[in-house]
Design a protein around this motif. Structure first.
Motif, PDB file in Angstrom:
ATOM      1  N   MET A   1       0.847  -1.193   0.000  1.00 39.52           N
ATOM      2  CA  MET A   1       0.000   0.000   0.000  1.00 39.52           C
ATOM      3  C   MET A   1       0.886   1.248   0.000  1.00 39.52           C
ATOM      4  O   MET A   1       1.778   1.358   0.832  1.00 39.52           O
ATOM      5  CB  MET A   1      -0.859  -0.072   1.279  1.00 39.52           C
ATOM      6  CG  MET A   1      -1.827   1.037   1.457  1.00 39.52           C
ATOM      7  SD  MET A   1      -1.127   2.374   2.407  1.00 39.52           S
ATOM      8  CE  MET A   1      -2.578   3.100   3.061  1.00 39.52           C
ATOM      9  N   LEU A   2       0.648   2.130  -0.962  1.00 37.91           N
ATOM     10  CA  LEU A   2       1.428   3.371  -1.048  1.00 37.91           C
ATOM     11  C   LEU A   2       0.534   4.439  -1.669  1.00 37.91           C
ATOM     12  O   LEU A   2       0.160   4.342  -2.841  1.00 37.91           O
ATOM     13  CB  LEU A   2       2.688   3.120  -1.891  1.00 37.91           C
ATOM     14  CG  LEU A   2       3.686   4.260  -2.081  1.00 37.91           C
ATOM     15  CD1 LEU A   2       4.041   4.920  -0.764  1.00 37.91           C
ATOM     16  CD2 LEU A   2       4.951   3.735  -2.742  1.00 37.91           C
ATOM     17  N   GLU A   3       0.184   5.439  -0.854  1.00 38.03           N
ATOM     18  CA  GLU A   3      -0.738   6.482  -1.335  1.00 38.03           C
ATOM     19  C   GLU A   3      -0.154   7.859  -1.073  1.00 38.03           C
ATOM     20  O   GLU A   3       0.575   8.045  -0.080  1.00 38.03           O
ATOM     21  CB  GLU A   3      -2.073   6.386  -0.571  1.00 38.03           C
ATOM     22  CG  GLU A   3      -2.914   5.200  -0.946  1.00 38.03           C
ATOM     23  CD  GLU A   3      -4.138   5.038  -0.043  1.00 38.03           C
ATOM     24  OE1 GLU A   3      -4.843   4.047  -0.227  1.00 38.03           O
ATOM     25  OE2 GLU A   3      -4.354   5.901   0.864  1.00 38.03           O
ATOM     26  N   ILE A   4      -0.542   8.794  -1.929  1.00 35.75           N
ATOM     27  CA  ILE A   4      -0.066  10.176  -1.743  1.00 35.75           C
ATOM     28  C   ILE A   4      -1.263  11.086  -1.549  1.00 35.75           C
ATOM     29  O   ILE A   4      -2.249  10.998  -2.279  1.00 35.75           O
ATOM     30  CB  ILE A   4       0.732  10.647  -2.975  1.00 35.75           C
ATOM     31  CG1 ILE A   4       1.934   9.746  -3.191  1.00 35.75           C
ATOM     32  CG2 ILE A   4       1.172  12.094  -2.805  1.00 35.75           C
ATOM     33  CD1 ILE A   4       2.881  10.218  -4.244  1.00 35.75           C
ATOM     34  N   GLN A   5      -1.138  11.955  -0.538  1.00 33.01           N
ATOM     35  CA  GLN A   5      -2.153  12.992  -0.319  1.00 33.01           C
ATOM     36  C   GLN A   5      -1.415  14.270   0.008  1.00 33.01           C
ATOM     37  O   GLN A   5      -0.745  14.358   1.054  1.00 33.01           O
ATOM     38  CB  GLN A   5      -3.044  12.597   0.852  1.00 33.01           C
ATOM     39  CG  GLN A   5      -4.495  12.598   0.462  1.00 33.01           C
ATOM     40  CD  GLN A   5      -5.402  12.294   1.620  1.00 33.01           C
ATOM     41  OE1 GLN A   5      -4.941  11.971   2.726  1.00 33.01           O
ATOM     42  NE2 GLN A   5      -6.680  12.386   1.401  1.00 33.01           N
ATOM     43  N   GLY A   6      -1.456  15.246  -0.905  1.00 31.85           N
ATOM     44  CA  GLY A   6      -0.681  16.477  -0.697  1.00 31.85           C
ATOM     45  C   GLY A   6       0.787  16.138  -0.591  1.00 31.85           C
ATOM     46  O   GLY A   6       1.349  15.462  -1.456  1.00 31.85           O
ATOM     47  N   ASN A   7       1.423  16.586   0.489  1.00 32.11           N
ATOM     48  CA  ASN A   7       2.855  16.317   0.687  1.00 32.11           C
ATOM     49  C   ASN A   7       3.105  15.043   1.490  1.00 32.11           C
ATOM     50  O   ASN A   7       4.240  14.781   1.884  1.00 32.11           O
ATOM     51  CB  ASN A   7       3.505  17.482   1.438  1.00 32.11           C
ATOM     52  CG  ASN A   7       3.524  18.739   0.609  1.00 32.11           C
ATOM     53  OD1 ASN A   7       3.181  18.707  -0.572  1.00 32.11           O
ATOM     54  ND2 ASN A   7       3.911  19.850   1.221  1.00 32.11           N
ATOM     55  N   HIS A   8       2.051  14.322   1.791  1.00 29.27           N
ATOM     56  CA  HIS A   8       2.194  13.131   2.655  1.00 29.27           C
ATOM     57  C   HIS A   8       2.113  11.834   1.852  1.00 29.27           C
ATOM     58  O   HIS A   8       1.230  11.676   1.012  1.00 29.27           O
ATOM     59  CB  HIS A   8       1.111  13.130   3.742  1.00 29.27           C
ATOM     60  CG  HIS A   8       1.357  14.160   4.799  1.00 29.27           C
ATOM     61  ND1 HIS A   8       0.522  14.361   5.865  1.00 29.27           N
ATOM     62  CD2 HIS A   8       2.375  15.039   4.968  1.00 29.27           C
ATOM     63  CE1 HIS A   8       1.004  15.327   6.642  1.00 29.27           C
ATOM     64  NE2 HIS A   8       2.129  15.753   6.114  1.00 29.27           N
TER      65      HIS A   8
END
Ligand SMILES: Cc1cc2nc3c(=O)[nH]c(=O)nc-3n(C[C@H](O)[C@H](O)[C@H](O)COP(=O)(O)OP(=O)(O)OC[C@H]3O[C@@H](n4cnc5c(N)ncnc54)[C@H](O)[C@@H]3O)c2cc1C
Length: 215
Positions: A1-8
């Protein structure tokens, strides 16, 4: 699992650091490039607080979600963790499930330059052969590799386990080294460091199995 939200970036424990870095870079996010050459996954690397080039895992961490020792799933912020040099002791009994890392928007050329610099530095300063990475933590007095070099131990061998000629904090398996050869060589180095320089070398690599408890 690898997700991006904004800078996170939220990554599961099993995500390789290389994948974490490349995903960040592909999405225009920098600040993690230093992790690129470290062979490890998010969970183990957090437990070890893996580091390089003045950085370590906890510096990029926002929070970590663990299966705690009482069987509950809980999140801990970076500030709640008692991070140390090459160790986050809170994670010994709390199993990392996933972690959130912070990155910053960065120009593609700058990130590429940093990745290249990190790779070049590793290529020049680390041996190519089979190893467990750095064996000892750097003591406050002197980097462990320089100390072992100054003790004249570069190239010292027990069986096929040898102190690397390239970086003396690496023990290379030249073919048929056994775990016992490596631990005898580790003991030899520690003894020399203590007797000649009064320095207690502490192991960075974990030795698993029936072994002297001070490791
Ligand atoms: C050639 C080479 C170069 C290296 N360079 C570096 C370097 O530059 N900097 C550096 O710091 N290290 C370096 N290392 C050491 C090692 O790669 C790192 O410490 C790496 O981050 C370990 O990650 P791993 O996933 O392999 O962990 P493992 O070795 O599998 O585990 C490490 C520890 O974490 C525990 N653990 C594993 N998963 C979890 C989890 N989900 N939750 C809680 N605990 C867990 C394990 O039980 C174990 O105690 C190097 C090693 C090699 C071979």
């Amino acid at each position: 699992m690898l997700e991006i939200q904004g800078n996170h970036l939220t990554a599961g424990a099993g995500v390789r650091l290389k994948k974490l870095v490349s995903t960040a870079v592909q999405n225009g996010l920098g600040g993690l490039e230093w992790m690129d050459g470290i062979p490890g996954n998010v969970g183990g690397s957090l437990r070890m607080n893996a580091g390089a080039m003045g950085m370590d895992m906890v510096k990029n961490l926002v929070s970590v979600t663990c299966l705690d020792e009482d069987g509950e799933i809980r999140s801990h912020t970076r500030e709640e963790l008692n991070a140390q040099y090459r160790s986050i002791p809170d994670l010994v009994h709390n199993f990392v499930l996933q972690a959130v890392f912070e990155a910053q928007p960065a120009p593609a050329e700058e990130m590429e330059r940093l990745l290249e610099a990190a790779r070049a530095r590793r290529k020049l300063s680390q041996p190519v052969g089979a190893s467990a990475g750095c064996i000892f933590k750097n003591p406050p007095e002197i980097p462990a590799g320089r100390l072992i070099d100054e003790l004249g131990l570069k190239g010292a061998c027990v069986g096929d386990a040898c102190v690397s000629d390239v970086h003396a904090n690496f023990i290379i398996n030249r073919g048929h080294a056994r775990a016992r050869d490596i631990t005898i060589l580790i003991d030899m180095i520690r003894k020399e460091a203590k007797e000649n320089r009064g320095i207690d070398l502490k192991s960075e690599a974990q030795v698993i199995g029936d072994r002297d408890p001070q490791f």
